[in-house]
Design an enzyme around this catalytic site. Structure first.
Site, short mmCIF file in Angstrom:
data_model
loop_
_atom_site.label_atom_id
_atom_site.label_comp_id
_atom_site.label_asym_id
_atom_site.label_seq_id
_atom_site.Cartn_x
_atom_site.Cartn_y
_atom_site.Cartn_z
N CYS A 7 0.81 -1.22 0.00
CA CYS A 7 0.00 0.00 0.00
C CYS A 7 0.84 1.27 0.00
O CYS A 7 0.33 2.35 -0.28
CB CYS A 7 -0.95 0.01 1.18
SG CYS A 7 -1.91 -1.48 1.32
N HIS A 39 -3.59 6.98 3.11
CA HIS A 39 -3.97 5.65 2.63
C HIS A 39 -5.32 5.29 3.26
O HIS A 39 -5.53 5.51 4.45
CB HIS A 39 -2.90 4.63 3.01
CG HIS A 39 -3.29 3.22 2.73
ND1 HIS A 39 -3.89 2.84 1.54
CD2 HIS A 39 -3.20 2.09 3.48
CE1 HIS A 39 -4.14 1.54 1.58
NE2 HIS A 39 -3.73 1.06 2.74
N ASN A 86 -10.37 -0.53 0.98
CA ASN A 86 -8.92 -0.42 0.90
C ASN A 86 -8.46 -0.96 -0.46
O ASN A 86 -8.58 -2.14 -0.73
CB ASN A 86 -8.29 -1.23 2.05
CG ASN A 86 -6.78 -1.15 2.06
OD1 ASN A 86 -6.15 -0.71 1.10
ND2 ASN A 86 -6.17 -1.60 3.15
O1 UT7 Z 1 -3.51 -1.57 3.82
C1 UT7 Z 1 -3.04 -2.09 5.03
C2 UT7 Z 1 -3.75 -3.31 5.39
N1 UT7 Z 1 -4.55 -3.49 6.51
C3 UT7 Z 1 -5.06 -2.65 7.42
O2 UT7 Z 1 -4.87 -1.49 7.46
C4 UT7 Z 1 -5.94 -3.27 8.45
C5 UT7 Z 1 -5.68 -2.77 9.84
N2 UT7 Z 1 -6.60 -3.40 10.77
C6 UT7 Z 1 -7.89 -3.07 10.86
O3 UT7 Z 1 -8.38 -2.23 10.13
C7 UT7 Z 1 -8.71 -3.71 11.95
O4 UT7 Z 1 -7.85 -4.42 12.82
C8 UT7 Z 1 -9.81 -4.67 11.42
C9 UT7 Z 1 -10.89 -3.85 10.72
C10 UT7 Z 1 -9.22 -5.70 10.49
C11 UT7 Z 1 -10.47 -5.39 12.58
O5 UT7 Z 1 -11.00 -4.44 13.50
P1 UT7 Z 1 -10.70 -4.58 15.06
O6 UT7 Z 1 -11.41 -3.49 15.74
O7 UT7 Z 1 -9.22 -4.69 15.22
O8 UT7 Z 1 -11.42 -5.93 15.40
P2 UT7 Z 1 -10.82 -7.25 16.03
O9 UT7 Z 1 -10.04 -8.00 15.04
O10 UT7 Z 1 -10.19 -6.91 17.36
O11 UT7 Z 1 -12.15 -8.02 16.34
C12 UT7 Z 1 -13.14 -7.56 17.26
C13 UT7 Z 1 -14.32 -8.50 17.20
C14 UT7 Z 1 -13.94 -9.96 17.25
O12 UT7 Z 1 -14.93 -10.66 17.97
P3 UT7 Z 1 -14.68 -11.11 19.48
O13 UT7 Z 1 -13.47 -11.99 19.44
O14 UT7 Z 1 -14.46 -9.85 20.25
O15 UT7 Z 1 -15.94 -11.82 19.82
C15 UT7 Z 1 -13.97 -10.39 15.81
O16 UT7 Z 1 -14.20 -11.77 15.65
O17 UT7 Z 1 -15.02 -8.32 15.95
C16 UT7 Z 1 -15.14 -9.58 15.29
N3 UT7 Z 1 -15.07 -9.35 13.85
C17 UT7 Z 1 -16.16 -9.13 13.11
N4 UT7 Z 1 -17.46 -9.04 13.40
C18 UT7 Z 1 -18.32 -8.79 12.42
C19 UT7 Z 1 -14.00 -9.34 13.06
N5 UT7 Z 1 -14.35 -9.10 11.79
C20 UT7 Z 1 -15.70 -8.97 11.79
C21 UT7 Z 1 -16.64 -8.72 10.79
N6 UT7 Z 1 -17.94 -8.64 11.15
N7 UT7 Z 1 -16.29 -8.56 9.51
#
Ligand code: UT7
Length: 328
Positions: free
Chosen positions: A115, A255, A285
């Site tokens: 990215c 980004h 993204n």
């Molecule tokens: O270009 C560079 C590439 N990548 C990035 O910039 C990504 C950077 N990371 C992020 O944007 C975030 O970490 C994510 C959007 C990927 C995830 O958000 P988060 O606030 O870090 O969520 P998390 O992974 O801590 O998950 C929180 C909860 C979890 O449930 P539990 O374990 O608390 O019950 C996940 O299983 O949200 C759940 N979860 C979802 N729920 C509904 C994860 N993905 C989803 C989803 N829909 N799509």
């Protein structure tokens, strides 16, 4: 030897027609519109057709950038394509485009910095022009991330989309153009965001496909922490190198990975939201394409005036980062 000031002469952008909304994703994986919107800021993204490859998205964006710059493909000395989703491993997508555009005298290569690739590409091409080696360069950020996304993995499939952004750069009047670049890498974070199979370490096989290693893997929360730290730091370093301070920013082009990452950068840089381009609600993204697409939208919408100080900043797999100060 005097250095030639280098800036953007024209921009272009192209996205595939098909729209994939959060509501569409609700039918595919265990997710919902509210979670996606509040945790990422994304509402929909564009998805390429089965036939569309990176060069198909890059070509119209490149044509538009050339037209806006008032030059033809035959004038180009250099084509750099920043992508992690090239048409194929080789020939490069830049060479495929060179042929398609008819840019006969242009050197052409792909650049992989995920990215951050577009900023890396700008930094490279600017060096050639500022030294007088080349006159015109075309830099494209393009991704077809849908083709390496696992649509059974809700951690990643909600985030990514496809698209292309292009710029033509060349000499500009004194006082304008690129004032600084800050590019960097931290390879220790490599395992956090990767496409494991398909290279020489792990060639594609029936086994790698069964294990879904032909899809991208991301440790989202870890990448998030890195992003929040690096976006502000890289932008501040680019400003320092340009002899500017945060208050000088007229427009921030970050980004487009997650609205929460963008908001933390705005907070750190003390930039109000109305001085920031945000389009991830419509495109998600789009990797290396996100910054040039946002720049093209800013230019098209008449949001840029001569003399505006733009800060572009991104991060990505590698891990990598890149920031630049551009006076429009
Ligand atoms: O270009 C560079 C590439 N990548 C990035 O910039 C990504 C950077 N990371 C992020 O944007 C975030 O970490 C994510 C959007 C990927 C995830 O958000 P988060 O606030 O870090 O969520 P998390 O992974 O801590 O998950 C929180 C909860 C979890 O449930 P539990 O374990 O608390 O019950 C996940 O299983 O949200 C759940 N979860 C979802 N729920 C509904 C994860 N993905 C989803 C989803 N829909 N799509």
């Amino acid at each position: 030897m005097s250095l030639i000031p280098v800036g953007v002469l024209g921009t272009g952008k192209h996205v595939p027609e098909r729209v994939l909304t959060n509501f569409d994703l609700e039918k595919i994986v265990d997710t919902n519109d509210e979670w996606i919107r509040t945790r990422t800021g994304i509402r929909e993204r564009r998805i390429a057709s089965a036939e569309e490859a990176a060069s198909d998205l890059a070509f119209p964006a490149a044509e538009q950038a050339l037209k806006n710059a008032g030059i033809t493909a035959a004038d180009l000395d250099l084509i750099i394509v920043a992508t992690v989703t090239p048409d194929m491993a080789f020939p490069s997508t830049a060479c495929i485009l060179q042929e398609r555009l008819g840019a006969k005298k242009a050197a052409a290569f792909d650049l992989m910095a995920a990215c951050s690739g577009f900023i890396y590409g700008l930094a490279n091409a600017t060096n050639f022009i500022t030294l007088g080696t080349y006159k015109y360069a075309l830099i494209i950020g393009v991704e077809v991330l849908s083709k390496i996304t696992d649509y059974t993995d809700r951690n990643t499939c909600i985030l990514f989309g496809d698209g292309a952004g292009a710029v033509v750069i060349g000499a500009v009047p004194e006082g304008r153009g690129f004032k600084s670049f800050e590019i960097g890498a931290d390879g220790t974070g490599g395992p956090l965001l990767k496409l494991h199979a398909g290279g020489s370490r792990c060639p594609s096989s029936a086994e790698t496909i069964a294990q879904k290693q032909h899809y991208m893997y991301m440790a989202g929360a870890e990448v998030f922490k890195f992003a929040v730290r690096i976006m502000g730091n890289a932008a501040e370093e680019a400003l320092r190198k340009a002899g500017l301070v945060k208050e000088d920013i007229d427009l921030l082009i970050p980004h487009q990975a997650n609205i929460r990452i963008i908001n933390s950068a705005l907070h750190k840089l003390n930039v109000p939201e109305d001085k920031c381009i945000i389009n991830l609600d419509r495109y998600g993204n789009v990797g290396a394409a996100s910054i040039p697409m946002a720049l093209a939208e800013a230019a098209e919408s008449g949001r840029l005036s001569p003399g505006d100080r733009i800060v572009m900043v991104g991060f990505g797999a590698g891990l990598t980062w890149g920031a630049s100060v551009l006076v429009w």
